[in-house]
Design a protein around this motif. Structure first.
Motif, PDB file in Angstrom:
ATOM      1  N   SER A  70     107.025 -41.299 108.224  1.00  0.00           N
ATOM      2  CA  SER A  70     107.093 -40.214 109.196  1.00  0.00           C
ATOM      3  C   SER A  70     108.337 -39.357 108.959  1.00  0.00           C
ATOM      4  O   SER A  70     109.349 -39.838 108.435  1.00  0.00           O
ATOM      5  CB  SER A  70     107.118 -40.775 110.617  1.00  0.00           C
ATOM      6  OG  SER A  70     108.363 -41.395 110.877  1.00  0.00           O
ATOM      7  N   PRO A  71     108.297 -38.074 109.340  1.00  0.00           N
ATOM      8  CA  PRO A  71     109.446 -37.179 109.160  1.00  0.00           C
ATOM      9  C   PRO A  71     110.726 -37.698 109.811  1.00  0.00           C
ATOM     10  O   PRO A  71     111.802 -37.571 109.240  1.00  0.00           O
ATOM     11  CB  PRO A  71     108.982 -35.876 109.809  1.00  0.00           C
ATOM     12  CG  PRO A  71     107.497 -35.892 109.632  1.00  0.00           C
ATOM     13  CD  PRO A  71     107.110 -37.331 109.803  1.00  0.00           C
ATOM     14  N   LEU A  72     110.610 -38.290 111.000  1.00  0.00           N
ATOM     15  CA  LEU A  72     111.800 -38.799 111.685  1.00  0.00           C
ATOM     16  C   LEU A  72     112.428 -39.953 110.906  1.00  0.00           C
ATOM     17  O   LEU A  72     113.657 -40.034 110.776  1.00  0.00           O
ATOM     18  CB  LEU A  72     111.450 -39.249 113.101  1.00  0.00           C
ATOM     19  CG  LEU A  72     111.288 -38.138 114.145  1.00  0.00           C
ATOM     20  CD1 LEU A  72     110.890 -38.722 115.481  1.00  0.00           C
ATOM     21  CD2 LEU A  72     112.584 -37.333 114.292  1.00  0.00           C
ATOM     22  N   LYS A  73     111.583 -40.865 110.394  1.00  0.00           N
ATOM     23  CA  LYS A  73     112.108 -41.987 109.610  1.00  0.00           C
ATOM     24  C   LYS A  73     112.745 -41.502 108.313  1.00  0.00           C
ATOM     25  O   LYS A  73     113.806 -41.993 107.906  1.00  0.00           O
ATOM     26  CB  LYS A  73     110.978 -42.990 109.306  1.00  0.00           C
ATOM     27  CG  LYS A  73     110.554 -43.831 110.491  1.00  0.00           C
ATOM     28  CD  LYS A  73     109.495 -44.848 110.077  1.00  0.00           C
ATOM     29  CE  LYS A  73     109.087 -45.721 111.258  1.00  0.00           C
ATOM     30  NZ  LYS A  73     108.035 -46.703 110.869  1.00  0.00           N
ATOM     31  N   THR A  74     112.098 -40.525 107.655  1.00  0.00           N
ATOM     32  CA  THR A  74     112.644 -39.971 106.412  1.00  0.00           C
ATOM     33  C   THR A  74     114.015 -39.342 106.657  1.00  0.00           C
ATOM     34  O   THR A  74     114.966 -39.572 105.902  1.00  0.00           O
ATOM     35  CB  THR A  74     111.692 -38.905 105.845  1.00  0.00           C
ATOM     36  OG1 THR A  74     110.416 -39.493 105.609  1.00  0.00           O
ATOM     37  CG2 THR A  74     112.238 -38.325 104.542  1.00  0.00           C
ATOM     38  N   THR A  75     114.113 -38.558 107.731  1.00  0.00           N
ATOM     39  CA  THR A  75     115.386 -37.910 108.077  1.00  0.00           C
ATOM     40  C   THR A  75     116.448 -38.955 108.401  1.00  0.00           C
ATOM     41  O   THR A  75     117.605 -38.820 107.994  1.00  0.00           O
ATOM     42  CB  THR A  75     115.198 -36.967 109.276  1.00  0.00           C
ATOM     43  OG1 THR A  75     114.158 -36.027 108.982  1.00  0.00           O
ATOM     44  CG2 THR A  75     116.479 -36.210 109.575  1.00  0.00           C
ATOM     45  N   PHE A  76     116.058 -39.992 109.136  1.00  0.00           N
ATOM     46  CA  PHE A  76     117.001 -41.057 109.495  1.00  0.00           C
ATOM     47  C   PHE A  76     117.532 -41.757 108.236  1.00  0.00           C
ATOM     48  O   PHE A  76     118.742 -42.009 108.112  1.00  0.00           O
ATOM     49  CB  PHE A  76     116.312 -42.075 110.403  1.00  0.00           C
ATOM     50  CG  PHE A  76     117.181 -43.248 110.753  1.00  0.00           C
ATOM     51  CD1 PHE A  76     118.186 -43.136 111.703  1.00  0.00           C
ATOM     52  CD2 PHE A  76     117.007 -44.475 110.116  1.00  0.00           C
ATOM     53  CE1 PHE A  76     118.995 -44.223 112.015  1.00  0.00           C
ATOM     54  CE2 PHE A  76     117.812 -45.563 110.416  1.00  0.00           C
ATOM     55  CZ  PHE A  76     118.806 -45.431 111.383  1.00  0.00           C
ATOM     56  N   ILE A  77     116.636 -42.034 107.292  1.00  0.00           N
ATOM     57  CA  ILE A  77     117.043 -42.714 106.044  1.00  0.00           C
ATOM     58  C   ILE A  77     118.021 -41.846 105.255  1.00  0.00           C
ATOM     59  O   ILE A  77     119.071 -42.319 104.802  1.00  0.00           O
ATOM     60  CB  ILE A  77     115.804 -43.052 105.189  1.00  0.00           C
ATOM     61  CG1 ILE A  77     114.975 -44.149 105.877  1.00  0.00           C
ATOM     62  CG2 ILE A  77     116.228 -43.509 103.791  1.00  0.00           C
ATOM     63  CD1 ILE A  77     113.604 -44.365 105.242  1.00  0.00           C
ATOM     64  N   TYR A  78     117.694 -40.552 105.100  1.00  0.00           N
ATOM     65  CA  TYR A  78     118.585 -39.631 104.382  1.00  0.00           C
ATOM     66  C   TYR A  78     119.951 -39.546 105.065  1.00  0.00           C
ATOM     67  O   TYR A  78     120.992 -39.562 104.401  1.00  0.00           O
ATOM     68  CB  TYR A  78     117.958 -38.237 104.304  1.00  0.00           C
ATOM     69  CG  TYR A  78     117.020 -38.039 103.134  1.00  0.00           C
ATOM     70  CD1 TYR A  78     117.519 -37.955 101.835  1.00  0.00           C
ATOM     71  CD2 TYR A  78     115.654 -37.925 103.324  1.00  0.00           C
ATOM     72  CE1 TYR A  78     116.661 -37.769 100.753  1.00  0.00           C
ATOM     73  CE2 TYR A  78     114.782 -37.736 102.250  1.00  0.00           C
ATOM     74  CZ  TYR A  78     115.291 -37.663 100.970  1.00  0.00           C
ATOM     75  OH  TYR A  78     114.443 -37.481  99.901  1.00  0.00           O
ATOM     76  N   THR A  79     119.935 -39.441 106.391  1.00  0.00           N
ATOM     77  CA  THR A  79     121.182 -39.306 107.147  1.00  0.00           C
ATOM     78  C   THR A  79     122.060 -40.533 106.976  1.00  0.00           C
ATOM     79  O   THR A  79     123.275 -40.428 106.748  1.00  0.00           O
ATOM     80  CB  THR A  79     120.886 -39.074 108.642  1.00  0.00           C
ATOM     81  OG1 THR A  79     120.046 -37.918 108.795  1.00  0.00           O
ATOM     82  CG2 THR A  79     122.177 -38.860 109.426  1.00  0.00           C
ATOM     83  N   VAL A  80     121.453 -41.720 107.081  1.00  0.00           N
ATOM     84  CA  VAL A  80     122.202 -42.967 106.931  1.00  0.00           C
ATOM     85  C   VAL A  80     122.768 -43.088 105.515  1.00  0.00           C
ATOM     86  O   VAL A  80     123.924 -43.493 105.328  1.00  0.00           O
ATOM     87  CB  VAL A  80     121.317 -44.182 107.274  1.00  0.00           C
ATOM     88  CG1 VAL A  80     122.012 -45.488 106.884  1.00  0.00           C
ATOM     89  CG2 VAL A  80     121.001 -44.200 108.765  1.00  0.00           C
ATOM     90  N   LEU A  81     121.972 -42.732 104.516  1.00  0.00           N
ATOM     91  CA  LEU A  81     122.439 -42.800 103.125  1.00  0.00           C
ATOM     92  C   LEU A  81     123.641 -41.885 102.894  1.00  0.00           C
ATOM     93  O   LEU A  81     124.619 -42.267 102.245  1.00  0.00           O
ATOM     94  CB  LEU A  81     121.305 -42.428 102.168  1.00  0.00           C
ATOM     95  CG  LEU A  81     120.211 -43.489 101.958  1.00  0.00           C
ATOM     96  CD1 LEU A  81     119.081 -42.930 101.102  1.00  0.00           C
ATOM     97  CD2 LEU A  81     120.792 -44.742 101.301  1.00  0.00           C
ATOM     98  N   ILE A  82     123.567 -40.669 103.439  1.00  0.00           N
ATOM     99  CA  ILE A  82     124.679 -39.721 103.280  1.00  0.00           C
ATOM    100  C   ILE A  82     125.928 -40.245 103.972  1.00  0.00           C
ATOM    101  O   ILE A  82     127.036 -40.184 103.422  1.00  0.00           O
ATOM    102  CB  ILE A  82     124.277 -38.336 103.833  1.00  0.00           C
ATOM    103  CG1 ILE A  82     123.198 -37.715 102.946  1.00  0.00           C
ATOM    104  CG2 ILE A  82     125.495 -37.411 103.901  1.00  0.00           C
ATOM    105  CD1 ILE A  82     122.526 -36.510 103.546  1.00  0.00           C
ATOM    106  N   LEU A  83     125.777 -40.787 105.181  1.00  0.00           N
ATOM    107  CA  LEU A  83     126.923 -41.355 105.906  1.00  0.00           C
ATOM    108  C   LEU A  83     127.518 -42.532 105.137  1.00  0.00           C
ATOM    109  O   LEU A  83     128.744 -42.691 105.071  1.00  0.00           O
ATOM    110  CB  LEU A  83     126.500 -41.798 107.311  1.00  0.00           C
ATOM    111  CG  LEU A  83     126.239 -40.672 108.315  1.00  0.00           C
ATOM    112  CD1 LEU A  83     125.682 -41.243 109.617  1.00  0.00           C
ATOM    113  CD2 LEU A  83     127.505 -39.877 108.590  1.00  0.00           C
TER     114      LEU A  83
END
Length: 445
Positions: free
Chosen positions: A377-390
Protein backbone atom coordinates in the motif's frame (compact mmCIF):
# COMPACT_ATOMS: atom_id res chain seq x y z
CA UNK A 1 -17.81 28.48 -15.50
CA UNK A 2 -15.81 25.71 -17.10
CA UNK A 3 -12.21 26.45 -18.02
CA UNK A 4 -11.49 26.81 -21.75
CA UNK A 5 -8.97 24.61 -23.55
CA UNK A 6 -6.15 27.13 -23.14
CA UNK A 7 -6.72 27.41 -19.37
CA UNK A 8 -6.92 23.64 -19.09
CA UNK A 9 -3.60 23.23 -20.94
CA UNK A 10 -1.96 25.77 -18.65
CA UNK A 11 -3.37 24.01 -15.60
CA UNK A 12 -2.12 20.64 -16.85
CA UNK A 13 1.33 22.15 -17.50
CA UNK A 14 1.44 23.51 -13.93
CA UNK A 15 0.45 20.09 -12.60
CA UNK A 16 3.22 18.40 -14.59
CA UNK A 17 5.87 20.88 -13.44
CA UNK A 18 4.72 20.56 -9.82
CA UNK A 19 4.57 16.79 -10.08
CA UNK A 20 8.02 16.25 -11.61
CA UNK A 21 9.77 18.85 -9.47
CA UNK A 22 8.33 17.26 -6.33
CA UNK A 23 8.93 13.68 -7.40
CA UNK A 24 12.61 14.11 -8.27
CA UNK A 25 13.61 16.48 -5.46
CA UNK A 26 11.08 15.60 -2.75
CA UNK A 27 13.46 13.35 -0.79
CA UNK A 28 16.21 15.98 -0.68
CA UNK A 29 13.73 18.73 0.25
CA UNK A 30 12.28 16.49 2.97
CA UNK A 31 15.76 15.81 4.42
CA UNK A 32 16.64 19.52 4.31
CA UNK A 33 13.37 20.53 5.99
CA UNK A 34 13.82 17.93 8.75
CA UNK A 35 17.49 18.71 9.41
CA UNK A 36 16.79 22.44 9.11
CA UNK A 37 14.07 22.22 11.77
CA UNK A 38 16.73 20.90 14.15
CA UNK A 39 19.62 22.99 12.78
CA UNK A 40 17.98 26.28 13.82
CA UNK A 41 18.78 25.22 17.40
CA UNK A 42 22.48 24.46 16.75
CA UNK A 43 23.76 27.17 19.15
CA UNK A 44 21.36 26.08 21.90
CA UNK A 45 22.10 22.36 21.39
CA UNK A 46 25.85 22.98 21.40
CA UNK A 47 25.70 25.03 24.61
CA UNK A 48 23.65 22.33 26.30
CA UNK A 49 26.23 19.70 25.31
CA UNK A 50 29.07 21.91 26.57
CA UNK A 51 27.36 22.39 29.92
CA UNK A 52 26.09 18.87 30.60
CA UNK A 53 28.55 16.62 28.72
CA UNK A 54 31.81 18.58 29.03
CA UNK A 55 30.81 20.37 32.27
CA UNK A 56 32.44 23.66 31.22
CA UNK A 57 31.38 27.20 32.06
CA UNK A 58 32.93 30.62 32.53
CA UNK A 59 33.34 32.76 35.64
CA UNK A 60 31.82 36.28 35.66
CA UNK A 61 33.90 39.06 34.09
CA UNK A 62 33.65 42.67 32.97
CA UNK A 63 36.34 42.45 30.30
CA UNK A 64 37.23 38.92 29.09
CA UNK A 65 40.75 37.68 29.80
CA UNK A 66 42.37 35.12 27.48
CA UNK A 67 46.10 36.08 27.37
CA UNK A 68 47.30 33.52 29.93
CA UNK A 69 45.12 30.75 28.49
CA UNK A 70 46.43 31.45 24.99
CA UNK A 71 50.03 31.43 26.20
CA UNK A 72 49.41 28.00 27.73
CA UNK A 73 47.83 26.76 24.50
CA UNK A 74 50.86 27.94 22.48
CA UNK A 75 53.16 26.20 24.95
CA UNK A 76 51.20 22.93 24.65
CA UNK A 77 50.85 23.21 20.85
CA UNK A 78 53.95 25.10 19.58
CA UNK A 79 53.12 24.33 15.93
CA UNK A 80 49.59 25.74 16.07
CA UNK A 81 48.35 27.74 13.06
CA UNK A 82 45.15 29.38 11.90
CA UNK A 83 44.01 30.25 15.43
CA UNK A 84 40.42 31.50 15.70
CA UNK A 85 39.10 32.78 19.04
CA UNK A 86 35.33 32.48 19.45
CA UNK A 87 33.71 34.63 22.11
CA UNK A 88 30.58 33.60 24.05
CA UNK A 89 27.12 35.03 23.35
CA UNK A 90 26.02 35.21 26.99
CA UNK A 91 27.57 35.40 30.48
CA UNK A 92 28.55 32.03 31.89
CA UNK A 93 29.46 30.58 28.49
CA UNK A 94 33.04 29.67 27.59
CA UNK A 95 35.23 31.18 24.91
CA UNK A 96 36.98 28.75 22.57
CA UNK A 97 40.30 28.41 20.74
CA UNK A 98 40.21 26.49 17.46
CA UNK A 99 43.39 25.85 15.47
CA UNK A 100 45.31 23.32 13.42
CA UNK A 101 48.60 21.60 14.17
CA UNK A 102 50.27 20.74 10.89
CA UNK A 103 51.73 17.28 10.39
CA UNK A 104 53.98 15.89 7.68
CA UNK A 105 51.03 15.86 5.27
CA UNK A 106 47.36 16.90 5.16
CA UNK A 107 46.16 13.55 6.51
CA UNK A 108 48.36 13.80 9.61
CA UNK A 109 47.34 17.39 10.44
CA UNK A 110 44.99 17.69 13.42
CA UNK A 111 42.39 20.25 14.43
CA UNK A 112 42.03 21.22 18.08
CA UNK A 113 39.24 22.92 19.99
CA UNK A 114 39.81 24.22 23.54
CA UNK A 115 37.30 25.58 26.05
CA UNK A 116 38.43 28.73 27.88
CA UNK A 117 37.09 30.32 31.07
CA UNK A 118 37.41 34.00 30.11
CA UNK A 119 36.83 35.06 33.71
CA UNK A 120 39.67 33.02 35.26
CA UNK A 121 41.75 33.11 32.05
CA UNK A 122 42.38 29.37 31.91
CA UNK A 123 41.74 26.38 29.67
CA UNK A 124 39.00 24.20 31.16
CA UNK A 125 38.57 21.44 28.58
CA UNK A 126 38.76 20.33 24.96
CA UNK A 127 36.88 18.37 22.31
CA UNK A 128 36.97 17.34 18.66
CA UNK A 129 34.87 19.97 16.92
CA UNK A 130 34.56 18.10 13.64
CA UNK A 131 33.01 15.09 15.36
CA UNK A 132 30.36 17.12 17.20
CA UNK A 133 26.59 16.96 16.82
CA UNK A 134 26.54 20.67 15.91
CA UNK A 135 28.95 20.11 13.02
CA UNK A 136 26.94 17.09 11.81
CA UNK A 137 23.69 19.08 11.73
CA UNK A 138 25.23 21.94 9.81
CA UNK A 139 27.16 19.77 7.35
CA UNK A 140 24.14 17.58 6.63
CA UNK A 141 21.83 20.55 6.10
CA UNK A 142 24.25 22.67 4.10
CA UNK A 143 25.84 20.01 1.85
CA UNK A 144 24.28 16.61 2.67
CA UNK A 145 27.67 15.78 4.25
CA UNK A 146 29.14 15.46 0.75
CA UNK A 147 31.93 17.84 -0.19
CA UNK A 148 31.87 17.84 -4.01
CA UNK A 149 28.26 17.75 -5.22
CA UNK A 150 26.42 18.20 -1.93
CA UNK A 151 26.17 21.98 -1.78
CA UNK A 152 25.15 22.25 -5.44
CA UNK A 153 22.43 19.63 -4.91
CA UNK A 154 21.13 21.61 -1.93
CA UNK A 155 21.07 24.78 -4.05
CA UNK A 156 19.26 23.02 -6.90
CA UNK A 157 16.77 21.59 -4.38
CA UNK A 158 16.17 25.18 -3.26
CA UNK A 159 15.36 26.18 -6.84
CA UNK A 160 13.02 23.19 -7.15
CA UNK A 161 11.37 24.24 -3.88
CA UNK A 162 10.77 27.72 -5.36
CA UNK A 163 9.14 26.09 -8.39
CA UNK A 164 7.00 23.87 -6.15
CA UNK A 165 5.91 26.83 -4.02
CA UNK A 166 4.92 29.01 -6.98
CA UNK A 167 3.18 26.24 -8.95
CA UNK A 168 1.45 25.11 -5.75
CA UNK A 169 0.08 28.62 -5.25
CA UNK A 170 -1.23 28.78 -8.81
CA UNK A 171 -2.72 25.28 -8.68
CA UNK A 172 -4.18 25.30 -5.19
CA UNK A 173 -5.17 28.97 -5.12
CA UNK A 174 -8.17 28.11 -7.27
CA UNK A 175 -8.87 25.05 -5.11
CA UNK A 176 -8.97 27.19 -1.95
CA UNK A 177 -11.67 29.37 -3.52
CA UNK A 178 -13.93 26.32 -3.90
CA UNK A 179 -13.24 24.63 -0.56
CA UNK A 180 -13.61 26.50 2.78
CA UNK A 181 -10.33 26.91 4.69
CA UNK A 182 -9.27 24.77 6.54
CA UNK A 183 -11.80 22.06 5.69
CA UNK A 184 -10.37 18.54 5.32
CA UNK A 185 -12.34 15.94 3.36
CA UNK A 186 -12.19 12.40 4.76
CA UNK A 187 -13.63 10.49 1.80
CA UNK A 188 -10.56 8.25 1.50
CA UNK A 189 -6.85 8.30 2.36
CA UNK A 190 -5.81 9.84 -0.96
CA UNK A 191 -8.21 12.78 -0.65
CA UNK A 192 -7.40 13.19 3.05
CA UNK A 193 -3.65 13.42 2.35
CA UNK A 194 -4.24 15.62 -0.70
CA UNK A 195 -6.27 18.11 1.35
CA UNK A 196 -3.68 18.20 4.11
CA UNK A 197 -1.01 18.72 1.44
CA UNK A 198 -2.88 21.65 -0.09
CA UNK A 199 -3.88 23.37 3.15
CA UNK A 200 -0.48 23.06 4.84
CA UNK A 201 1.22 24.16 1.62
CA UNK A 202 -0.94 27.29 1.45
CA UNK A 203 -0.50 27.94 5.20
CA UNK A 204 3.30 27.79 5.00
CA UNK A 205 3.50 29.46 1.59
CA UNK A 206 5.35 32.63 2.63
CA UNK A 207 7.75 30.69 4.87
CA UNK A 208 8.48 28.12 2.16
CA UNK A 209 9.19 30.84 -0.39
CA UNK A 210 11.67 32.59 1.92
CA UNK A 211 13.38 29.32 2.86
CA UNK A 212 13.52 28.17 -0.77
CA UNK A 213 15.02 31.44 -2.07
CA UNK A 214 17.59 31.78 0.72
CA UNK A 215 18.42 28.05 0.54
CA UNK A 216 19.01 28.23 -3.22
CA UNK A 217 21.23 31.30 -2.73
CA UNK A 218 23.28 29.81 0.10
CA UNK A 219 23.65 26.45 -1.63
CA UNK A 220 24.82 27.89 -4.93
CA UNK A 221 26.74 30.84 -3.44
CA UNK A 222 30.26 29.45 -4.13
CA UNK A 223 29.28 28.97 -7.80
CA UNK A 224 27.68 32.43 -7.99
CA UNK A 225 30.86 33.95 -6.56
CA UNK A 226 32.97 32.08 -9.13
CA UNK A 227 30.75 32.59 -12.19
CA UNK A 228 29.55 36.17 -11.67
CA UNK A 229 32.34 37.66 -9.57
CA UNK A 230 30.09 38.05 -6.51
CA UNK A 231 32.09 39.23 -3.49
CA UNK A 232 31.30 39.07 0.20
CA UNK A 233 30.27 42.45 1.64
CA UNK A 234 33.55 43.04 3.47
CA UNK A 235 36.54 42.08 1.33
CA UNK A 236 39.19 44.32 2.90
CA UNK A 237 42.75 43.15 2.26
CA UNK A 238 45.49 44.59 4.46
CA UNK A 239 48.87 45.21 2.78
CA UNK A 240 51.74 42.78 3.45
CA UNK A 241 54.84 44.52 4.82
CA UNK A 242 56.72 42.03 7.01
CA UNK A 243 57.93 38.44 7.11
CA UNK A 244 55.25 35.83 7.87
CA UNK A 245 57.21 34.26 10.74
CA UNK A 246 57.79 37.66 12.33
CA UNK A 247 54.08 38.43 12.05
CA UNK A 248 53.05 35.07 13.55
CA UNK A 249 55.51 35.54 16.41
CA UNK A 250 54.17 38.95 17.49
CA UNK A 251 52.50 38.87 20.92
CA UNK A 252 48.94 40.17 21.02
CA UNK A 253 47.57 41.62 24.25
CA UNK A 254 43.93 40.70 23.93
CA UNK A 255 42.77 42.92 26.79
CA UNK A 256 44.02 45.85 24.68
CA UNK A 257 42.08 44.45 21.71
CA UNK A 258 38.82 44.38 23.72
CA UNK A 259 39.43 47.95 24.92
CA UNK A 260 40.05 49.10 21.35
CA UNK A 261 36.84 47.45 20.14
CA UNK A 262 34.86 49.13 22.93
CA UNK A 263 36.38 52.48 22.03
CA UNK A 264 36.21 52.39 18.23
CA UNK A 265 33.16 50.16 17.61
CA UNK A 266 31.14 50.12 20.86
CA UNK A 267 28.03 48.58 19.23
CA UNK A 268 29.99 45.53 18.07
CA UNK A 269 29.55 42.33 20.06
CA UNK A 270 32.71 40.29 19.26
CA UNK A 271 31.94 36.88 17.82
CA UNK A 272 35.29 35.60 16.64
CA UNK A 273 38.80 37.05 16.33
CA UNK A 274 42.01 36.10 14.64
CA UNK A 275 45.52 37.53 14.43
CA UNK A 276 47.26 37.56 11.06
CA UNK A 277 50.03 35.16 10.06
CA UNK A 278 50.54 36.48 6.52
CA UNK A 279 52.76 39.51 7.20
CA UNK A 280 50.00 42.14 7.46
CA UNK A 281 50.32 42.50 11.27
CA UNK A 282 46.59 42.85 11.81
CA UNK A 283 43.90 41.62 14.19
CA UNK A 284 40.42 40.92 12.81
CA UNK A 285 37.44 41.21 15.13
CA UNK A 286 34.17 39.99 13.61
CA UNK A 287 30.87 40.35 15.41
CA UNK A 288 27.20 41.26 15.45
CA UNK A 289 25.11 44.26 16.44
CA UNK A 290 21.98 43.74 18.52
CA UNK A 291 18.52 43.98 16.85
CA UNK A 292 19.77 43.60 13.29
CA UNK A 293 18.59 40.98 10.78
CA UNK A 294 21.96 39.99 9.35
CA UNK A 295 24.07 36.86 9.56
CA UNK A 296 26.25 36.43 12.61
CA UNK A 297 29.64 38.13 12.72
CA UNK A 298 29.17 40.00 9.44
CA UNK A 299 30.45 43.29 10.92
CA UNK A 300 34.19 43.73 11.39
CA UNK A 301 36.93 45.88 12.88
CA UNK A 302 40.56 45.42 11.77
CA UNK A 303 43.24 46.62 14.19
CA UNK A 304 46.99 47.06 13.93
CA UNK A 305 48.99 44.51 15.92
CA UNK A 306 51.49 47.21 16.84
CA UNK A 307 49.28 50.09 17.96
CA UNK A 308 45.81 48.51 18.33
CA UNK A 309 44.48 51.38 16.24
CA UNK A 310 41.72 50.72 13.67
CA UNK A 311 42.81 50.12 10.08
CA UNK A 312 39.37 49.23 8.73
CA UNK A 313 35.78 49.24 9.99
CA UNK A 314 32.82 47.55 8.29
CA UNK A 315 29.23 47.99 9.45
CA UNK A 316 26.78 46.20 7.18
CA UNK A 317 23.84 48.46 8.12
CA UNK A 318 25.72 51.34 6.44
CA UNK A 319 26.76 49.30 3.39
CA UNK A 320 25.24 49.26 -0.10
CA UNK A 321 21.89 47.53 -0.71
CA UNK A 322 23.54 44.60 -2.52
CA UNK A 323 25.77 43.96 0.50
CA UNK A 324 22.79 44.10 2.85
CA UNK A 325 20.90 41.64 0.64
CA UNK A 326 23.90 39.28 0.71
CA UNK A 327 24.19 39.55 4.51
CA UNK A 328 20.52 38.94 5.28
CA UNK A 329 20.23 35.52 3.57
CA UNK A 330 21.60 33.24 6.31
CA UNK A 331 19.74 35.04 9.11
CA UNK A 332 16.43 34.68 7.24
CA UNK A 333 17.15 31.05 6.39
CA UNK A 334 17.87 29.95 9.99
CA UNK A 335 15.65 32.42 11.86
CA UNK A 336 18.71 33.63 13.74
CA UNK A 337 17.48 37.13 14.55
CA UNK A 338 14.32 36.93 16.69
CA UNK A 339 15.15 34.83 19.74
CA UNK A 340 14.05 31.36 20.79
CA UNK A 341 10.35 31.96 20.01
CA UNK A 342 11.08 32.64 16.35
CA UNK A 343 13.31 29.56 16.15
CA UNK A 344 10.50 27.39 17.52
CA UNK A 345 8.18 28.83 14.85
CA UNK A 346 10.82 28.09 12.18
CA UNK A 347 11.13 24.52 13.45
CA UNK A 348 7.36 23.92 13.36
CA UNK A 349 7.03 25.40 9.87
CA UNK A 350 10.11 23.45 8.74
CA UNK A 351 8.55 20.17 9.86
CA UNK A 352 5.35 21.24 8.10
CA UNK A 353 7.31 21.72 4.89
CA UNK A 354 8.92 18.31 5.40
CA UNK A 355 5.44 16.80 5.71
CA UNK A 356 4.61 18.23 2.27
CA UNK A 357 7.27 15.95 0.76
CA UNK A 358 5.76 12.93 2.53
CA UNK A 359 2.12 13.77 1.76
CA UNK A 360 2.95 14.61 -1.86
CA UNK A 361 4.63 11.22 -2.28
CA UNK A 362 1.63 9.44 -0.74
CA UNK A 363 -0.77 11.23 -3.11
CA UNK A 364 1.44 10.33 -6.09
CA UNK A 365 1.50 6.66 -5.08
CA UNK A 366 -2.29 6.56 -4.68
CA UNK A 367 -2.83 8.17 -8.08
CA UNK A 368 -0.56 5.66 -9.82
CA UNK A 369 -1.45 2.65 -7.65
CA UNK A 370 -3.95 1.05 -10.03
CA UNK A 371 -1.75 1.62 -13.07
CA UNK A 372 1.40 0.22 -11.43
CA UNK A 373 -0.44 -2.61 -9.59
CA UNK A 374 1.75 -2.41 -6.48
CA UNK A 375 1.55 -5.14 -3.84
CA UNK A 376 2.39 -2.80 -0.92
CA UNK A 377 0.00 0.00 0.00
CA UNK A 378 1.12 3.63 -0.57
CA UNK A 379 1.15 4.36 3.17
CA UNK A 380 3.36 1.34 3.92
CA UNK A 381 5.71 2.23 1.03
CA UNK A 382 6.02 5.82 2.29
CA UNK A 383 6.59 4.61 5.86
CA UNK A 384 9.38 2.24 4.72
CA UNK A 385 11.12 4.98 2.68
CA UNK A 386 10.82 7.45 5.56
CA UNK A 387 12.25 5.01 8.11
CA UNK A 388 15.13 4.09 5.78
CA UNK A 389 16.03 7.75 5.24
CA UNK A 390 15.91 8.44 8.99
CA UNK A 391 18.12 5.40 9.63
CA UNK A 392 20.67 6.65 7.08
CA UNK A 393 20.72 10.08 8.76
CA UNK A 394 21.14 8.48 12.20
CA UNK A 395 23.90 6.10 11.03
CA UNK A 396 25.87 8.96 9.44
CA UNK A 397 25.41 10.99 12.64
CA UNK A 398 26.72 8.13 14.80
CA UNK A 399 29.69 7.54 12.49
CA UNK A 400 30.47 11.27 12.52
CA UNK A 401 30.36 11.64 16.31
CA UNK A 402 31.91 8.35 17.44
CA UNK A 403 34.22 7.27 14.59
CA UNK A 404 35.15 10.39 12.68
CA UNK A 405 34.06 13.18 10.36
CA UNK A 406 36.04 11.87 7.40
CA UNK A 407 34.53 8.39 7.69
CA UNK A 408 31.01 9.85 7.81
CA UNK A 409 31.74 12.10 4.82
CA UNK A 410 33.01 9.06 2.89
CA UNK A 411 29.81 7.10 3.61
CA UNK A 412 27.66 10.12 2.70
CA UNK A 413 29.60 10.60 -0.55
CA UNK A 414 28.98 6.97 -1.55
CA UNK A 415 25.24 7.34 -0.86
CA UNK A 416 24.80 10.76 -2.49
CA UNK A 417 27.06 10.20 -5.49
CA UNK A 418 25.86 6.62 -5.92
CA UNK A 419 22.21 7.68 -5.90
CA UNK A 420 22.91 10.54 -8.33
CA UNK A 421 24.85 8.26 -10.70
CA UNK A 422 22.16 5.58 -10.46
CA UNK A 423 19.43 8.10 -11.25
CA UNK A 424 21.30 9.42 -14.30
CA UNK A 425 21.97 5.89 -15.61
CA UNK A 426 18.31 4.94 -15.02
CA UNK A 427 17.09 8.04 -16.90
CA UNK A 428 19.41 7.36 -19.86
CA UNK A 429 18.49 3.66 -20.09
CA UNK A 430 14.78 4.45 -19.80
CA UNK A 431 15.01 7.07 -22.57
CA UNK A 432 16.86 4.61 -24.86
CA UNK A 433 14.33 1.83 -24.23
CA UNK A 434 11.43 4.20 -24.96
CA UNK A 435 13.06 5.27 -28.21
CA UNK A 436 13.66 1.66 -29.23
CA UNK A 437 10.07 0.76 -28.36
CA UNK A 438 8.76 3.67 -30.47
CA UNK A 439 10.93 2.62 -33.43
CA UNK A 440 9.77 -0.96 -33.11
CA UNK A 441 6.12 0.10 -33.02
CA UNK A 442 6.62 2.36 -36.07
CA UNK A 443 8.39 -0.42 -38.01
CA UNK A 444 5.57 -2.92 -37.35
CA UNK A 445 2.94 -0.63 -38.91
Amino acid sequence: MKPNSSEKRNQNLLWKIHHWAGLYTGIIIGILCFTGAVAVFIPEIDLMIQKHYYSVSSSPYTIPKIDRALAQAKKDYPKMSGLIIDMPDKPGQVATFSFAVKGKDKASSKFHFLFVDAGKDEIVGSRDRQNSLANYLRQMHVRLYEGFWGRQLVGLAGIAFIVLTLTGLLIYGDFMKKQPYPKIRKKNTRILMADWHKILGISALAFNFVIACTGAWLGLLPKFMSWFGVKSPDHFQAPIFMDKKEDAGMVVHWDEVFKAVKQHFPELKPGYMRASEDGSATIEVHGSIEAQIYERNINALVLSKKSYQPLHKFEVAKAAFADKLYAVQEALHFGDFGGLGLKILYAVLGLTSGFLSVSGFVVYLYRTDKKKKRTISPLKTTFIYTVLILLVLIVIALISMFIGYRHAAFVAAIIVDGTLAGFIIYAIVRAILRKLKTRSATASL
